[in-house]
Design a protein around this motif. Structure first.
Motif, PDB file in Angstrom:
ATOM      1  N   ALA A   1     109.571 -45.500  55.003  1.00 40.80           N
ATOM      2  CA  ALA A   1     108.449 -46.312  55.497  1.00 40.80           C
ATOM      3  C   ALA A   1     108.810 -46.953  56.837  1.00 40.80           C
ATOM      4  N   SER A   2     110.041 -47.381  56.982  1.00 42.87           N
ATOM      5  CA  SER A   2     110.459 -47.982  58.248  1.00 42.87           C
ATOM      6  C   SER A   2     110.422 -46.966  59.378  1.00 42.87           C
ATOM      7  N   LEU A   3     110.913 -45.781  59.090  1.00 39.68           N
ATOM      8  CA  LEU A   3     110.903 -44.723  60.107  1.00 39.68           C
ATOM      9  C   LEU A   3     109.467 -44.414  60.536  1.00 39.68           C
ATOM     10  N   GLU A   4     108.601 -44.291  59.547  1.00 44.51           N
ATOM     11  CA  GLU A   4     107.218 -43.961  59.863  1.00 44.51           C
ATOM     12  C   GLU A   4     106.556 -45.106  60.628  1.00 44.51           C
ATOM     13  N   TYR A   5     106.924 -46.299  60.240  1.00 41.84           N
ATOM     14  CA  TYR A   5     106.380 -47.491  60.895  1.00 41.84           C
ATOM     15  C   TYR A   5     106.712 -47.493  62.390  1.00 41.84           C
ATOM     16  N   VAL A   6     107.963 -47.243  62.699  1.00 40.15           N
ATOM     17  CA  VAL A   6     108.369 -47.240  64.111  1.00 40.15           C
ATOM     18  C   VAL A   6     107.693 -46.093  64.864  1.00 40.15           C
ATOM     19  N   ALA A   7     107.615 -44.928  64.208  1.00 40.31           N
ATOM     20  CA  ALA A   7     106.947 -43.798  64.857  1.00 40.31           C
ATOM     21  C   ALA A   7     105.487 -44.128  65.162  1.00 40.31           C
ATOM     22  N   CYS A   8     104.827 -44.791  64.223  1.00 42.61           N
ATOM     23  CA  CYS A   8     103.422 -45.182  64.423  1.00 42.61           C
ATOM     24  C   CYS A   8     103.292 -46.183  65.570  1.00 42.61           C
ATOM     25  N   GLN A   9     104.202 -47.121  65.621  1.00 47.52           N
ATOM     26  CA  GLN A   9     104.175 -48.105  66.705  1.00 47.52           C
ATOM     27  C   GLN A   9     104.292 -47.415  68.059  1.00 47.52           C
ATOM     28  N   LYS A  10     105.183 -46.460  68.129  1.00 46.30           N
ATOM     29  CA  LYS A  10     105.369 -45.736  69.388  1.00 46.30           C
ATOM     30  C   LYS A  10     104.097 -44.998  69.760  1.00 46.30           C
ATOM     31  N   TYR A  11     103.511 -44.340  68.773  1.00 45.99           N
ATOM     32  CA  TYR A  11     102.315 -43.569  69.036  1.00 45.99           C
ATOM     33  C   TYR A  11     101.166 -44.486  69.450  1.00 45.99           C
ATOM     34  N   ARG A  12     101.129 -45.642  68.833  1.00 50.77           N
ATOM     35  CA  ARG A  12     100.088 -46.610  69.153  1.00 50.77           C
ATOM     36  C   ARG A  12     100.195 -47.029  70.626  1.00 50.77           C
ATOM     37  N   ARG A  13     101.408 -47.329  71.058  1.00 51.80           N
ATOM     38  CA  ARG A  13     101.604 -47.719  72.463  1.00 51.80           C
ATOM     39  C   ARG A  13     101.213 -46.593  73.404  1.00 51.80           C
ATOM     40  N   TYR A  14     101.532 -45.382  72.979  1.00 50.23           N
ATOM     41  CA  TYR A  14     101.185 -44.219  73.779  1.00 50.23           C
ATOM     42  C   TYR A  14      99.668 -44.117  73.947  1.00 50.23           C
ATOM     43  N   CYS A  15      98.952 -44.308  72.835  1.00 52.47           N
ATOM     44  CA  CYS A  15      97.480 -44.221  72.893  1.00 52.47           C
ATOM     45  C   CYS A  15      96.905 -45.283  73.825  1.00 52.47           C
ATOM     46  N   ILE A  16      97.461 -46.487  73.726  1.00 53.01           N
ATOM     47  CA  ILE A  16      96.958 -47.563  74.590  1.00 53.01           C
ATOM     48  C   ILE A  16      97.131 -47.178  76.051  1.00 53.01           C
ATOM     49  N   GLN A  17      98.301 -46.668  76.341  1.00 60.32           N
ATOM     50  CA  GLN A  17      98.590 -46.321  77.719  1.00 60.32           C
ATOM     51  C   GLN A  17      97.658 -45.215  78.220  1.00 60.32           C
ATOM     52  N   GLN A  18      97.461 -44.200  77.392  1.00 64.32           N
ATOM     53  CA  GLN A  18      96.568 -43.122  77.770  1.00 64.32           C
ATOM     54  C   GLN A  18      95.166 -43.657  78.015  1.00 64.32           C
ATOM     55  N   TRP A  19      94.759 -44.472  77.097  1.00 65.38           N
ATOM     56  CA  TRP A  19      93.416 -45.011  77.129  1.00 65.38           C
ATOM     57  C   TRP A  19      93.192 -45.815  78.408  1.00 65.38           C
TER      58      TRP A  19
END
Ligand SMILES: [Zn+2]
Length: 644
Positions: free
Chosen positions: A584-602
């Motif tokens: 769950a921790s690994l997935e959590y960090v991966a999601c956080q990274k992806y979230r930041r990526y989406c914000i930046q793209q957006w």
């Protein structure tokens, strides 16, 4: 070459045909990760891959430095090329017919294209000509030289397509121009003949020489190296620069070595053709030769494409044994060493031998060479040892001399952690075993160093309750990864569970030392299975055996081999829970990274012209945030259970 304006049809067709994974993987080692690919970013310095490539969207993005775009952007950025140049190169690569706006220019382009093709053809034909000559009576001396002096087998001679250039002035000229009807201009452009000073006629560039074809990474012959058989000067002579051959961008034997370089994640660079050939003949097939005494930046970049951990061992002639000479050989790449872009090691063979001589010196030389290779010190360590050699540190003036050199060296190291490591190491060496002096010397050294440059910090995402500081995200990740590895190593019954969970969630280890250990584990998986009832831990003992081969990487994970700390025992005792928590921790960090990526793209999209991708990223962002909330809860529940 001046690129004329391309016809829009050509651009469109190239766009259709180009595959971003194909293009990028030529420059970056990519590993599949779910739908996407992941590798080390070529635009900033990093040790953990954060450069992702999406084949579905034909799009790349770096989580570390924010570089992103399509295949065209990538090549433009990497090669500092114009749009037209990039499209033109791709057109050639995907065999898209090039249409330009003016017919005249179109002809010129076609001419350029066919010129290269014809040069390849001439060079390939010439190589066969030289190979044939080697087997004729005139080639006897050359063949004898290869077999006795160089002790090369028939197989190696064939593999490297070695040949002989006959001694006449116009032998090749007559063959290519009179017999095969190639135009004089073309043969001259291939670098095979030269015009006489008088202006009347041509003569062969290579005469009475042993011929060594030089191939590009795709295996096409682009030039020749040669060696005299009659103790003539120059001893070695290469083809001149041609449209196909640029000496400072070419590495000999790269076509034969590149797969092994990837596989072993390490390249060996020697100076001479025969050193490289001897290494390949001895089964050390990750070896290439630079075509001169110095390794250029372009050559190094070529090599680094194939090694993920950027390990390059330089084994140059030992007659240039000193620091100054080695520095010259490293020349323009030294700065890349200090900035950490390459892990450069220096191998000096005993008794001043070069690789070729050394391999012939004793029956067990190959094995010894192999060991020397693994033990080759990093360039920085090697230099420090050289500073100390022959100095009596008990003499004040000599001590001062050495210390000054060390300070100068330390000042060049850009990475603060690495620099601190070396400060400590140098202080230990200077203290000569007197442990009371170490911290004194370390402080003295530190006081003399320039302050390390502050790196530009990446833009922090906007604060919201969803955001952990990046540093605690990374310690969370490190802890979770270590916990999974620990359980894997010590609890046989949970191993499959961990593999399944990682696969299901499409997760990878982020820290390079963890990833390294995982790779070793996966490689040993079959070997490590043991019959039920056997209580020994076969995997652990196999891994410990491997520590000899990879001392540096293993030392970072060695603490996982032993159960010492209390929390380690807790993980083992509650393995199923600890696994769920870590995943769950690994997935959590991966999601956080992806979230930041989406914000930046957006944020980077234009709301008027790019509303569709904007919607896409907005949706992705929402999904990521939802999942983060879920994981947050899950982690808390697990945590409560662990504590209970
Ligand atoms: Zn980057």
């Amino acid at each position: 070459m001046e690129i004329p304006r391309l016809h829009p049809d050509t651009i469109e067709e190239v766009k259709q045909r180009v595959d971003i994974v194909d293009v990028i993987s030529e420059h970056v080692v990519l590993r599949k990760r779910g739908k996407d690919y992941l590798g080390l970013c070529p635009f900033h310095e990093e040790k953990t891959p954060s450069f992702s490539v999406s084949p579905v969207r034909q799009f790349y993005y770096c989580f570390g430095c924010g570089a992103g775009g399509n295949a065209f952007n990538f090549l433009m950025e990497l090669g500092k090329q114009s749009f037209s140049e990039v499209v033109f190169d791709l057109a050639r690569r995907y065999q898209v017919p090039v249409k330009t706006l003016e017919p005249k220019q179109r002809q010129e382009l076609q001419r350029q294209l066919s010129l290269r093709e014809q040069l390849y053809e001439i060079l390939a034909l010439t190589a066969s000509f030289y190979q044939h000559a080697l087997r004729q009576p005139q080639g006897e001396v050359a063949l004898k030289y290869l077999k006795t002096e160089r002790q090369l087998s028939e197989e190696t001679i064939q593999q490297f397509q070695l040949g002989y250039a006959p001694s006449g002035w116009e032998t090749l000229y007559r063959y290519l121009v009179e017999q095969k009807r190639y135009s004089v201009g073309l043969v001259e452009q291939a670098g095979l003949i030269k015009q006489r000073k008088s202006g009347n006629g041509y003569y062969d560039q290579f005469r009475d020489r042993l011929m060594i074809p030089i191939q590009d990474p795709q295996g096409r012959i682009v030039a020749f190296g040669s060696r005299t058989l009659a103790s003539e000067e120059p001893k070695y002579l290469n083809s001149p620069e041609t449209p196909l051959f640029n000496k400072s961008k070419t590495l000999f034997a790269l076509d034969k070595a590149r797969n092994q370089i990837s596989k072993q994640d390490r390249a060996v660079v020697v100076e001479g053709y025969f050193d490289a050939i001897a290494l390949h003949a001895s089964g050390i097939t990750n070896a290439v030769a630079s075509l001169g005494t110095a390794l250029s930046k372009d050559q190094l970049r070529q090599l680094l494409r194939y090694t993920e951990s950027k390990q390059v061992v330089l084994n140059f002639d030992a007659d240039s044994a000193g620091i100054a000479a080695t520095q010259r050989a490293i020349g323009e790449i030294e700065s890349l060493v200090y900035s950490g872009q390459v892990q450069l090691r220096v191998l000096k063979l005993p008794d001043g031998k070069d690789a070729d001589e050394f391999l012939k010196s004793a029956p067990d030389a190959v094995e010894t060479y192999h060991n020397c290779l693994l033990a080759a010190p990093l360039w920085l360590d090697w230099q420090i040892n050289q500073f100390l050699a022959g100095h009596d540190l008990k003499q004040a003036d000599q001590f001062e001399q050495v210390a000054q050199k060390i300070v100068k060296l330390l000042n060049q190291i850009e990475d603060a952690n690495k620099r601190n490591h070396y400060v400590r190491r140098c202080a230990e060496l200077l203290s000569q075993g007197d442990s009371r002096l170490i911290s004194l010397y370390a402080n003295n050294l530190l006081a003399q160093l320039k302050k390390p440059q502050l790196r530009s910090t990446t833009k922090q995402p906007s604060s919201s309750p969803l955001n952990l500081p990046l540093s605690s995200e990374s310690s969370l990740l490190e802890e979770a990864e270590a916990s999974l590895l620990l359980i894997y190593l010590h609890c046989r019954e949970h191993r499959q569970e961990i593999i399944d969970a990682l696969e299901e969630k499409d997760l990878l280890f982020s820290f390079s030392h963890h990833r390294f250990l995982w790779q070793q584990i996966m490689a040993l998986k079959d070997e490590a299975t043991q019959p039920p009832g056997d209580s020994s831990n076969r995997l652990l003992s196999l891994l410990q055996d491997r520590s000899i081969d990879f001392p540096e990487q293993m030392v970072q994970v060695a603490h996982l081999f032993h159960l010492k700390e209390k929390n380690q025992w807790e993980d083992i005792l509650r393995a199923p829970l600890a696994i769920r928590h870590a995943i769950a921790s690994l997935e959590y960090v991966a999601c956080q990274k992806y979230r930041r990526y989406c914000i930046q793209q957006w944020q980077n999209l234009n709301p008027v012209t790019e509303s569709e991708p904007m919607q896409y990223y907005y949706q992705e962002l929402q999904d990521a945030e939802e999942r983060i909330q879920e994981l947050e809860k899950l982690r808390q529940v697990n945590l409560l259970e662990i504590v209970a």
